[in-house]
Design a protein around this motif. Structure first.
Motif, PDB file in Angstrom:
ATOM      1  N   ASP A 120       0.893  -1.187  -0.063  1.00 22.15           N
ATOM      2  CA  ASP A 120       0.031  -0.015   0.012  1.00 22.15           C
ATOM      3  C   ASP A 120       0.774   1.336  -0.150  1.00 22.15           C
ATOM      4  OD1 ASP A 120       1.007   0.253   2.684  1.00 22.15           O
ATOM      5  OD2 ASP A 120      -0.773  -0.674   3.457  1.00 22.15           O
ATOM      6  N   GLY A 121       0.090   2.562  -0.038  1.00 22.94           N
ATOM      7  CA  GLY A 121       1.133   3.713  -0.127  1.00 22.94           C
ATOM      8  C   GLY A 121       1.709   3.762   1.217  1.00 22.94           C
ATOM      9  N   PRO A 122       1.277   3.869   2.366  1.00 21.53           N
ATOM     10  CA  PRO A 122       2.310   4.017   3.733  1.00 21.53           C
ATOM     11  C   PRO A 122       3.463   3.165   3.337  1.00 21.53           C
ATOM     12  CG  PRO A 122       0.192   3.977   4.254  1.00 21.53           C
ATOM     13  CD  PRO A 122      -0.068   3.487   2.738  1.00 21.53           C
ATOM     14  N   GLN A 123       3.469   1.635   3.003  1.00 22.65           N
ATOM     15  CA  GLN A 123       4.513   0.997   2.690  1.00 22.65           C
ATOM     16  C   GLN A 123       5.524   1.446   1.758  1.00 22.65           C
ATOM     17  OE1 GLN A 123       4.129  -2.998   2.409  1.00 22.65           O
ATOM     18  NE2 GLN A 123       2.876  -3.411   4.331  1.00 22.65           N
ATOM     19  N   ALA A 124       5.128   2.134   0.448  1.00 16.95           N
ATOM     20  CA  ALA A 124       5.627   2.605  -0.650  1.00 16.95           C
ATOM     21  C   ALA A 124       6.389   3.948   0.018  1.00 16.95           C
ATOM     22  CB  ALA A 124       4.637   3.193  -1.547  1.00 16.95           C
ATOM     23  N   ALA A 125       5.724   4.815   0.768  1.00 16.91           N
ATOM     24  CA  ALA A 125       6.496   5.981   1.369  1.00 16.91           C
ATOM     25  C   ALA A 125       7.788   5.536   2.085  1.00 16.91           C
ATOM     26  CB  ALA A 125       5.364   6.759   1.997  1.00 16.91           C
ATOM     27  N   LYS A 126       7.711   4.654   3.024  1.00 15.27           N
ATOM     28  CA  LYS A 126       8.642   4.057   3.641  1.00 15.27           C
ATOM     29  C   LYS A 126       9.763   3.676   2.941  1.00 15.27           C
ATOM     30  CE  LYS A 126       9.611   1.188   7.772  1.00 15.27           C
ATOM     31  NZ  LYS A 126       9.161   0.151   8.886  1.00 15.27           N
ATOM     32  N   ALA A 127       9.402   2.623   1.607  1.00 19.38           N
ATOM     33  CA  ALA A 127      10.279   1.679   1.050  1.00 19.38           C
ATOM     34  C   ALA A 127      11.023   2.894   0.173  1.00 19.38           C
ATOM     35  CB  ALA A 127       9.538   0.834   0.246  1.00 19.38           C
ATOM     36  N   ALA A 128      10.382   3.969  -0.116  1.00 16.58           N
ATOM     37  CA  ALA A 128      11.075   4.828  -1.085  1.00 16.58           C
ATOM     38  C   ALA A 128      12.670   5.322  -0.470  1.00 16.58           C
ATOM     39  CB  ALA A 128      10.030   6.061  -1.316  1.00 16.58           C
ATOM     40  N   LYS A 129      12.555   5.237   0.570  1.00 15.82           N
ATOM     41  CA  LYS A 129      13.807   5.585   1.213  1.00 15.82           C
ATOM     42  C   LYS A 129      15.077   4.793   0.703  1.00 15.82           C
ATOM     43  CE  LYS A 129      11.562   7.473   5.351  1.00 15.82           C
ATOM     44  NZ  LYS A 129      11.291   7.500   6.881  1.00 15.82           N
ATOM     45  N   THR A 130      14.709   3.564   0.206  1.00 19.88           N
ATOM     46  CA  THR A 130      15.683   2.525  -0.110  1.00 19.88           C
ATOM     47  C   THR A 130      15.639   2.243  -1.697  1.00 19.88           C
ATOM     48  OG1 THR A 130      15.511   1.673   2.183  1.00 19.88           O
ATOM     49  CG2 THR A 130      16.693   0.187   0.257  1.00 19.88           C
ATOM     50  N   PHE A 131      14.396   2.234  -2.000  1.00 21.56           N
ATOM     51  CA  PHE A 131      14.281   1.705  -3.655  1.00 21.56           C
ATOM     52  C   PHE A 131      14.199   2.813  -4.484  1.00 21.56           C
ATOM     53  CE2 PHE A 131      13.488  -1.584  -0.519  1.00 21.56           C
ATOM     54  CZ  PHE A 131      13.709  -2.650  -1.040  1.00 21.56           C
ATOM     55  N   ASP A 132      14.366   2.687  -5.799  1.00 23.65           N
ATOM     56  CA  ASP A 132      14.378   3.590  -6.966  1.00 23.65           C
ATOM     57  C   ASP A 132      12.733   3.516  -7.437  1.00 23.65           C
ATOM     58  OD1 ASP A 132      17.172   4.369  -6.960  1.00 23.65           O
ATOM     59  OD2 ASP A 132      17.318   2.231  -7.631  1.00 23.65           O
ATOM     60  N   SER A 133      12.216   2.433  -7.274  1.00 22.27           N
ATOM     61  CA  SER A 133      11.037   1.992  -7.687  1.00 22.27           C
ATOM     62  C   SER A 133      10.214   1.365  -6.931  1.00 22.27           C
ATOM     63  CB  SER A 133      11.154   1.818  -9.522  1.00 22.27           C
ATOM     64  OG  SER A 133      10.040   1.507 -10.037  1.00 22.27           O
TER      65      SER A 133
END
Length: 269
Positions: free
Chosen positions: A233-246
């Motif tokens: 989901d979006g909250p997980q994406a916001a957190k993962a964006a610190k590590t991942f490019d996409s």
């Protein structure tokens, strides 16, 4: 046939505003995508209009055949969003059919060795770098180009995305990431957890799972490749964006089910 591209998606100077995911990645902005498994042009259009940068047409697990693969790619690219096809597997005929739709990139599941990754690159590149054949007008259309323009730019603008989602893939990830022409490593967390832990619902905090994630990310960074993964989901994406490019935020079937479940719950509880 060994492929050693001198110019890649990472280093290309080609400017094509239609290649939305590639342009986001090269600008060091988080590229957001999702998977679609439902075979419908209208469905593909609706998903493409949500603000995503790319839509992954899932021909591995989705209910999508060749006709709808072509139609979905056409609908998505016409709306200024990048269509990426997750193919059934790395067989050359799968790659050829997907590339001939005009997709902006391919995602290849279950890549376990550098040899498999090399084969994918070989059959995704036109000569003299590879063995991809040319005979269709559709790829150029998906890129908004003439066929000669497409032929000149495709080798360095198509995204070649390999999935690391098995124990063997993790063990060989350094060698896979080092293959010239592999642009992007994508983590399939569900299959990866199953491969590492056996068939049990993964919580996502198991040490062996987290160590595997870290190893894949480190290999991508070491070899200058983009790194992405699936999130729920979006909250997980916001957190993962610190590590991942996409990031790929869930898929259409789960999103529809979850939304309706929550709305009905509001009424009945």
């Amino acid at each position: 046939m060994a492929v050693s591209p001198t110019t890649t998606a990472h280093t290309t100077t080609v400017q094509n505003p239609r290649l939305r995911v590639l342009n986001k990645l090269r600008a060091k902005e988080t590229a957001l995508m999702t998977f679609i498994a439902i075979p419908s042009v209208r469905h593909a259009q609706i998903i493409a209009l949500t603000g995503l940068d790319g839509v992954i047409v899932d021909c591995e697990h989705g209910h999508i055949g060749d006709e709808q693969m072509h139609n979905s790619v056409s609908a998505i690219s016409a709306l200024g969003v990048s269509p990426i096809i997750r193919v059934r597997g790395p067989a050359p005929e799968n790659l050829k059919r997907a590339l001939d739709t005009g997709a902006h990139g391919l995602m290849i599941p279950m890549i376990n060795t550098a040899e498999e990754a090399q084969s994918v690159v070989t059959y995704s590149k036109f000569p003299p770098l590879g063995l991809r054949g040319q005979g269709s007008a559709f790829p150029a259309i998906g890129h908004g180009l003439t066929t000669p323009e497409y032929m000149k730019s495709a080798n360095e603008t198509l995204l070649t995305i390999v999935q690391i989602e098995t124990k063997q893939g993790v063990e060989n990830v350094e060698e896979i990431a080092a293959v010239p022409g592999v642009d992007y490593l994508f983590i399939g967390p569900n299959d990866l957890a199953q491969s590492l832990l056996g068939y049990a619902p993964a919580k996502g905090d198991e040490p062996v799972f987290l160590e595997a994630i870290d190893k894949i990310v480190a290999a991508a960074r070491k070899h200058g490749k983009w790194i992405g993964r699936l999130v729920n989901d979006g909250p997980q994406a916001a957190k993962a964006a610190k590590t991942f490019d996409s990031l790929a935020i869930t898929g259409d079937t789960k999103a529809i089910t979850n939304w309706y479940t929550e709305q009905i719950k509001c009424v009945r509880e």
